[in-house]
Design an enzyme around this catalytic site. Structure first.
Site, PDB file in Angstrom:
ATOM      1  CG  ASP A 138       3.523  -1.561  -5.085  1.00 51.83           C
ATOM      2  OD1 ASP A 138       3.453  -2.749  -4.711  1.00 51.83           O
ATOM      3  OD2 ASP A 138       2.732  -0.674  -4.708  1.00 51.83           O
ATOM      4  CG  HIS A 163       0.550  -1.285  -1.518  1.00 46.74           C
ATOM      5  ND1 HIS A 163       1.524  -1.766  -2.365  1.00 46.74           N
ATOM      6  CD2 HIS A 163       0.470  -2.178  -0.493  1.00 46.74           C
ATOM      7  CE1 HIS A 163       2.010  -2.894  -1.875  1.00 46.74           C
ATOM      8  NE2 HIS A 163       1.379  -3.160  -0.748  1.00 46.74           N
TER       9      HIS A 163
END
Length: 308
Positions: A148, A175
């Site tokens: 990310d 996530h």
């Protein structure tokens, strides 16, 4: 240094490729349940060795965990993606069974291995490995924040019109599209806060594009991405294998840090030869704290679907 990657699909094979190209491991074992699949991927990758200049040995195995014996690090990428008509509960039930079985088989042959979890839903699968194996928490790492954060930096560089090497930033939290907490207030261009260069509107665009980074690629590709996830995993593996003491945001089991308990979620950690060597607590703004708490509630709700 021996590394096992369970799941020889696009992410697993990409991970093995990046590890081999970096040439820090003696051996990488690819394992898959599909007959001959891991062996074929391993052979194909080994045929690039003279072209890419690496000496790492890559071998493949169909469900034979004895080939993974004495692995220092094991990566779990196995599981299925969510299919049309499939409920979240069904996905979690199937992947939980797979991840629990895989982690148990790995530890039978490599009891001292450090486990990196990639399978989705990643924070929940990391929590499952923690509950199912009884391993010390420093040896269980969820890969999400590293990926990310790479996507965050890509969008930051794009917005700034800057080279990626000029940009630094981090994403913590769960996530998932709704769980990510891109730390835009902490992001910098060559140590100067990006707020010096970007408008509030542009910074918000970067945050939102980062959060849907995976979904954007799935829409374009018709499947999940693999290059960046594979590279993210290889970065974690290298930090551990080479005792680099590098900081990454990773999903780890929290016991009071960030005012969170009994949860695996993405926070900054130091990675070295012992796995997670330190959980780094950084000062968050009130808005970031609120988003982190909201993210944690979402992860705990998903965890509640587990049979542990």
């Amino acid at each position: 240094m021996k590394v096992t990657v369970v799941g020889a699909g696009a992410v697993g094979a990409s991970c093995a490729e990046y590890i081999a190209i970096k040439d820090f491991a003696a051996e990488v074992v690819l394992l898959d349940i599909k007959e001959g699949y891991a062996e074929g991927k391993a052979m194909d990758l080994m045929q690039t060795a003279s072209l890419n200049g690496f000496d790492t040995k890559i071998t493949g195995s169909t469900s034979d965990y004895s080939k993974t014996a004495n692995s220092d690090i094991a990566v779990i990428t196995s599981g299925i993606p969510r299919k049309p008509g499939m409920t979240r509960e069904e996905l979690i039930g199937i992947n939980a069974g797979i991840v629990k079985d895989v982690s148990g088989n790995l530890l039978k042959h490599s009891p001292n291995a450090i486990i990196i979890v990639v399978s989705n839903p990643m924070d929940t699968m990391t929590y499952l490995v923690h509950k199912a194996t009884g391993l010390p928490k420093n040896k269980i790492i969820g890969m999400g924040g590293a990926l990310d954060s790479a996507r965050f930096k890509y969008r930051l560089a794009e917005a700034l019109g800057a080279p990626i090497s000029d940009v630094d930033g981090m994403v913590i939290g769960g996530h998932s599209d709704t769980g990510m907490v891109p730390l835009i207030a902490h992001a910098t261009r060559n140590s100067i806060k990006v707020s010096e260069f970007l408008s509030e509107e542009k910074m918000q665009w970067v945050v939102e594009e980062t959060k849907v980074g995976g979904a954007t690629l799935t829409k374009l590709l018709g499947t999940s991405a693999w290059y960046a996830p594979g590279a993210a995993v290889s970065g974690l593996v290298q930090a551990i294998a080479c005792d680099q003491k590098k900081m990454f945001p990773c999903s780890t089991f929290l016991e009071g840090e960030y005012d969170l308990n009994d949860i695996c979620i993405g926070v900054p950690v130091i990675l070295g030869k012992n796995g997670i060597e330190e959980i780094v607590e950084i000062e968050l703004t009130d808005a970031e704290k609120a988003k982190m708490q909201e993210s944690a509630e979402g992860v705990k709700k998903t965890n509640g679907l587990l049979d542990v």
